[in-house]
Write a protein that holds these residues in place. Sequence first.
Motif, mmCIF file in Angstrom:
data_model
loop_
_atom_site.group_PDB
_atom_site.id
_atom_site.type_symbol
_atom_site.label_atom_id
_atom_site.label_comp_id
_atom_site.label_asym_id
_atom_site.label_seq_id
_atom_site.Cartn_x
_atom_site.Cartn_y
_atom_site.Cartn_z
ATOM 1 N N ASP A 43 1.157 1.100 -47.701
ATOM 2 C CA ASP A 43 1.763 2.425 -48.022
ATOM 3 C C ASP A 43 2.490 2.885 -46.657
ATOM 4 O O ASP A 43 3.136 4.050 -46.681
ATOM 5 N N PHE A 44 2.513 2.369 -45.716
ATOM 6 C CA PHE A 44 3.484 2.714 -44.425
ATOM 7 C C PHE A 44 4.929 2.598 -44.868
ATOM 8 O O PHE A 44 5.380 1.666 -45.455
ATOM 9 N N SER A 45 5.428 3.703 -44.577
ATOM 10 C CA SER A 45 6.999 3.723 -44.980
ATOM 11 C C SER A 45 7.722 3.098 -44.062
ATOM 12 O O SER A 45 7.253 2.556 -42.999
ATOM 13 N N LEU A 46 9.071 2.806 -44.452
ATOM 14 C CA LEU A 46 9.945 2.054 -43.634
ATOM 15 C C LEU A 46 9.982 2.494 -42.295
ATOM 16 O O LEU A 46 10.039 1.923 -41.278
ATOM 17 N N VAL A 47 10.203 3.887 -42.035
ATOM 18 C CA VAL A 47 10.422 4.485 -40.940
ATOM 19 C C VAL A 47 9.172 4.461 -40.041
ATOM 20 O O VAL A 47 9.160 3.968 -38.903
ATOM 21 N N ALA A 48 8.244 4.515 -40.819
ATOM 22 C CA ALA A 48 6.737 4.320 -40.052
ATOM 23 C C ALA A 48 6.647 2.956 -39.519
ATOM 24 O O ALA A 48 6.362 2.558 -38.326
ATOM 25 N N LYS A 49 7.152 1.924 -40.231
ATOM 26 C CA LYS A 49 6.895 0.537 -39.810
ATOM 27 C C LYS A 49 8.050 0.399 -38.777
ATOM 28 O O LYS A 49 7.662 -0.645 -37.644
ATOM 29 N N LEU A 50 9.154 0.883 -38.636
ATOM 30 C CA LEU A 50 10.015 0.978 -37.614
ATOM 31 C C LEU A 50 9.563 1.375 -36.453
ATOM 32 O O LEU A 50 9.792 1.020 -35.184
ATOM 33 N N GLU A 51 9.092 2.549 -36.620
ATOM 34 C CA GLU A 51 8.180 3.171 -35.198
ATOM 35 C C GLU A 51 7.263 2.274 -34.763
ATOM 36 O O GLU A 51 7.110 2.081 -33.363
ATOM 37 N N ALA A 52 6.286 1.718 -35.524
ATOM 38 C CA ALA A 52 5.421 0.920 -35.093
ATOM 39 C C ALA A 52 5.886 -0.330 -34.211
ATOM 40 O O ALA A 52 5.297 -0.688 -33.141
ATOM 41 N N TRP A 53 7.019 -0.935 -34.909
ATOM 42 C CA TRP A 53 7.593 -2.239 -34.179
ATOM 43 C C TRP A 53 8.213 -1.813 -32.821
ATOM 44 O O TRP A 53 7.955 -2.543 -32.047
ATOM 45 N N ASP A 100 5.648 -14.453 -37.064
ATOM 46 C CA ASP A 100 4.526 -14.058 -37.824
ATOM 47 C C ASP A 100 4.982 -13.700 -39.363
ATOM 48 O O ASP A 100 5.765 -12.735 -39.681
ATOM 49 N N ASP A 101 4.533 -14.686 -40.540
ATOM 50 C CA ASP A 101 4.969 -14.258 -41.633
ATOM 51 C C ASP A 101 4.720 -13.218 -42.248
ATOM 52 O O ASP A 101 5.340 -12.402 -42.968
ATOM 53 N N ALA A 102 3.492 -12.494 -42.088
ATOM 54 C CA ALA A 102 3.131 -11.162 -42.276
ATOM 55 C C ALA A 102 3.641 -10.081 -42.024
ATOM 56 O O ALA A 102 4.359 -9.103 -42.780
ATOM 57 N N LEU A 103 4.005 -10.233 -40.709
ATOM 58 C CA LEU A 103 4.945 -9.148 -40.007
ATOM 59 C C LEU A 103 6.366 -9.218 -40.457
ATOM 60 O O LEU A 103 7.080 -8.146 -40.825
ATOM 61 N N ALA A 106 6.880 -7.465 -43.740
ATOM 62 C CA ALA A 106 6.939 -6.124 -43.672
ATOM 63 C C ALA A 106 8.473 -5.519 -43.482
ATOM 64 O O ALA A 106 8.805 -4.436 -43.867
ATOM 65 N N PHE A 107 9.239 -6.536 -42.919
ATOM 66 C CA PHE A 107 10.618 -6.092 -43.020
ATOM 67 C C PHE A 107 11.535 -7.032 -43.602
ATOM 68 O O PHE A 107 12.963 -6.399 -43.916
#
Length: 144
Positions: A43-53, A100-103, A106-107
């Motif tokens: 449920d991570f939003s795309l913006v949250a994924k970008l911030e985490a990366w 990492d395929d899982a990461l 995510a993008f």
Amino acid sequence: MSNLQPLSFPAEPAAWAEFASAGATSALAEVNHLVEQLKGDPDFSLVAKLEAWNNIEITIQGALGIAYVISEAHPQSDVREVAEDHVRHLEALSAQLVLDDALWRAFADQVVDGLDDDNQRFLTHIQRDFRRAGVGLDAAGRAR
């Protein structure tokens, strides 16, 4: 991540080996936590994924910067060796993350529509970096 603080160096020569290890160890723990969030929260939003990366990259590069300086400039060889070990480990982690395929998932299929210009550019660069690292290649292609 945005709350940067000045770095305090140890006053005692005997404390430098621990100092050289502590920063890298802390960075590795933070990166592992962020990676697990990226992989485990659908449920991570795309913006949250970008911030985490972004935080992953900042954390790794910050720890690498300190480890590089200590590995090259410290007068004690045992401290330099500790720092060199952390440089190797952090560099390996950085390389492993973009394979990492899982990461990647995510993008990979995300589109830039609806993102501001900065986030659009960042997503495009993340996708490029994963592709350049060879995330989509088989084992033989990666070995090349």
